[in-house]
Write a protein that holds these residues in place. Structure first.
Motif, PDB file in Angstrom:
ATOM      1  N   VAL A 280       0.849  -1.184   0.000  1.00 14.28           N
ATOM      2  CA  VAL A 280       0.000   0.000   0.000  1.00 14.28           C
ATOM      3  C   VAL A 280       0.888   1.238   0.000  1.00 14.28           C
ATOM      4  O   VAL A 280       1.648   1.460   0.934  1.00 14.28           O
ATOM      5  CB  VAL A 280      -0.937   0.008   1.232  1.00 14.28           C
ATOM      6  CG1 VAL A 280      -1.865   1.201   1.182  1.00 14.28           C
ATOM      7  CG2 VAL A 280      -1.729  -1.281   1.317  1.00 14.28           C
ATOM      8  N   ASN A 281       0.779   2.035  -1.065  1.00 10.11           N
ATOM      9  CA  ASN A 281       1.562   3.256  -1.222  1.00 10.11           C
ATOM     10  C   ASN A 281       0.655   4.444  -0.920  1.00 10.11           C
ATOM     11  O   ASN A 281      -0.236   4.764  -1.702  1.00 10.11           O
ATOM     12  CB  ASN A 281       2.112   3.322  -2.646  1.00 10.11           C
ATOM     13  CG  ASN A 281       2.985   4.522  -2.876  1.00 10.11           C
ATOM     14  OD1 ASN A 281       3.114   5.387  -2.024  1.00 10.11           O
ATOM     15  ND2 ASN A 281       3.600   4.590  -4.039  1.00 10.11           N
ATOM     16  N   LEU A 282       0.897   5.099   0.193  1.00 10.34           N
ATOM     17  CA  LEU A 282       0.047   6.204   0.636  1.00 10.34           C
ATOM     18  C   LEU A 282       0.658   7.576   0.375  1.00 10.34           C
ATOM     19  O   LEU A 282       0.192   8.572   0.935  1.00 10.34           O
ATOM     20  CB  LEU A 282      -0.242   6.044   2.138  1.00 10.34           C
ATOM     21  CG  LEU A 282      -0.884   4.728   2.558  1.00 10.34           C
ATOM     22  CD1 LEU A 282      -0.937   4.628   4.073  1.00 10.34           C
ATOM     23  CD2 LEU A 282      -2.267   4.601   1.961  1.00 10.34           C
ATOM     24  N   THR A 283       1.670   7.647  -0.457  1.00 16.62           N
ATOM     25  CA  THR A 283       2.387   8.908  -0.661  1.00 16.62           C
ATOM     26  C   THR A 283       1.545   9.984  -1.330  1.00 16.62           C
ATOM     27  O   THR A 283       1.808  11.166  -1.141  1.00 16.62           O
ATOM     28  CB  THR A 283       3.663   8.675  -1.491  1.00 16.62           C
ATOM     29  OG1 THR A 283       3.319   8.035  -2.719  1.00 16.62           O
ATOM     30  CG2 THR A 283       4.666   7.831  -0.731  1.00 16.62           C
TER      31      THR A 283
ATOM     32  N   PRO B 120      -2.694  13.386   4.659  1.00 14.28           N
ATOM     33  CA  PRO B 120      -2.286  12.714   5.900  1.00 14.28           C
ATOM     34  C   PRO B 120      -3.445  12.134   6.718  1.00 14.28           C
ATOM     35  O   PRO B 120      -3.332  11.044   7.276  1.00 14.28           O
ATOM     36  CB  PRO B 120      -1.564  13.813   6.685  1.00 14.28           C
ATOM     37  CG  PRO B 120      -1.101  14.772   5.652  1.00 14.28           C
ATOM     38  CD  PRO B 120      -2.124  14.724   4.554  1.00 14.28           C
ATOM     39  N   GLY B 121      -4.570  12.827   6.780  1.00 13.13           N
ATOM     40  CA  GLY B 121      -5.712  12.330   7.554  1.00 13.13           C
ATOM     41  C   GLY B 121      -6.282  11.047   6.971  1.00 13.13           C
ATOM     42  O   GLY B 121      -6.553  10.075   7.694  1.00 13.13           O
ATOM     43  N   ASP B 122      -6.467  11.027   5.645  1.00 16.65           N
ATOM     44  CA  ASP B 122      -6.973   9.825   4.989  1.00 16.65           C
ATOM     45  C   ASP B 122      -5.955   8.694   5.047  1.00 16.65           C
ATOM     46  O   ASP B 122      -6.323   7.528   5.195  1.00 16.65           O
ATOM     47  CB  ASP B 122      -7.343  10.115   3.536  1.00 16.65           C
ATOM     48  CG  ASP B 122      -8.657  10.869   3.406  1.00 16.65           C
ATOM     49  OD1 ASP B 122      -9.439  10.863   4.385  1.00 16.65           O
ATOM     50  OD2 ASP B 122      -8.898  11.447   2.331  1.00 16.65           O
ATOM     51  N   ALA B 123      -4.684   9.035   4.932  1.00 10.14           N
ATOM     52  CA  ALA B 123      -3.638   8.004   5.002  1.00 10.14           C
ATOM     53  C   ALA B 123      -3.650   7.331   6.363  1.00 10.14           C
ATOM     54  O   ALA B 123      -3.509   6.109   6.460  1.00 10.14           O
ATOM     55  CB  ALA B 123      -2.267   8.623   4.720  1.00 10.14           C
ATOM     56  N   LYS B 124      -3.864   8.107   7.428  1.00 11.31           N
ATOM     57  CA  LYS B 124      -3.924   7.531   8.768  1.00 11.31           C
ATOM     58  C   LYS B 124      -5.110   6.595   8.896  1.00 11.31           C
ATOM     59  O   LYS B 124      -5.006   5.511   9.484  1.00 11.31           O
ATOM     60  CB  LYS B 124      -4.009   8.648   9.814  1.00 11.31           C
ATOM     61  CG  LYS B 124      -3.982   8.142  11.245  1.00 11.31           C
ATOM     62  CD  LYS B 124      -4.047   9.296  12.217  1.00 11.31           C
ATOM     63  CE  LYS B 124      -3.991   8.908  13.652  1.00 11.31           C
ATOM     64  NZ  LYS B 124      -4.580   7.673  14.050  1.00 11.31           N
TER      65      LYS B 124
ATOM     66  N   ARG C 231       5.434   6.054   4.382  1.00 13.93           N
ATOM     67  CA  ARG C 231       4.070   5.989   3.862  1.00 13.93           C
ATOM     68  C   ARG C 231       3.857   4.865   2.852  1.00 13.93           C
ATOM     69  O   ARG C 231       2.987   4.944   2.002  1.00 13.93           O
ATOM     70  CB  ARG C 231       3.663   7.334   3.278  1.00 13.93           C
ATOM     71  CG  ARG C 231       3.695   8.443   4.337  1.00 13.93           C
ATOM     72  CD  ARG C 231       3.267   9.752   3.817  1.00 13.93           C
ATOM     73  NE  ARG C 231       1.805   9.752   3.743  1.00 13.93           N
ATOM     74  CZ  ARG C 231       1.101  10.796   3.396  1.00 13.93           C
ATOM     75  NH1 ARG C 231       1.698  11.919   3.091  1.00 13.93           N
ATOM     76  NH2 ARG C 231      -0.217  10.732   3.335  1.00 13.93           N
ATOM     77  N   VAL C 232       4.655   3.804   2.959  1.00 12.16           N
ATOM     78  CA  VAL C 232       4.483   2.594   2.145  1.00 12.16           C
ATOM     79  C   VAL C 232       4.490   1.401   3.092  1.00 12.16           C
ATOM     80  O   VAL C 232       5.420   1.239   3.877  1.00 12.16           O
ATOM     81  CB  VAL C 232       5.597   2.446   1.083  1.00 12.16           C
ATOM     82  CG1 VAL C 232       5.423   1.169   0.281  1.00 12.16           C
ATOM     83  CG2 VAL C 232       5.639   3.652   0.159  1.00 12.16           C
TER      84      VAL C 232
END
Length: 144
Positions: A83-86, A90-94, A117-118
């Protein structure tokens, strides 16, 4: 074309005007037959063989929390997911990381941070082998 000019063209410093690698006869021969290329039926597509043997890894770059469902469906099928969250806020990534942590806990898998963030989500039956196991005590080359 000299070697310095070739190197400069390869680096993109000068324009490559060397057309001797383009063979017009080849393109005419390939297009004139009108037949499509046929693959030998004995040759199997790599994705089919990988799916049959369970050797698939999914990479997901979600745009928002809505894409978390796709991550969960892949993981439930027993597919390791990167999962690559880059590209996310930031809120959705959390929220996605929290979802992934709950998913891996519920299905007895594991979650590991690979880079900033990966994350790598692995099912319970998947073993993660680190590069540390292959190293010898003496360094890259064992000189003893």
């Amino acid at each position: 074309m000299g070697s310095v000019r070739k190197a400069s063209a390869w680096l993109g410093l000068v324009e490559d005007n060397d057309d001797r690698y383009y063979d017009d006869e080849y393109t005419e021969e390939a297009g004139s037959s009108g037949e499509a290329w046929v693959t030998d039926p004995r040759v199997r597509v790599a994705s089919e063989a990988a799916e049959e043997q369970g050797r698939r890894i999914a990479t997901v770059t979600p745009d928002g929390f809505r894409d978390a469902r796709g991550i969960g469906e892949l993981f439930r099928e027993g597919v390791p997911v990167i999962v690559n969250l880059t590209s996310m806020e930031p809120g959705d990534a959390k929220r996605v990381v929290d979802f992934a942590a709950g998913l891996t806990f519920g299905l007895r898998g594991s979650i590991e941070r690979v880079a900033t963030r990966v994350f790598l989500l692995t099912p319970a039956d998947t073993e993660i082998v680190s590069g540390e196991a292959g190293r010898t005590a003496g360094g890259f080359f064992n000189q003893s």
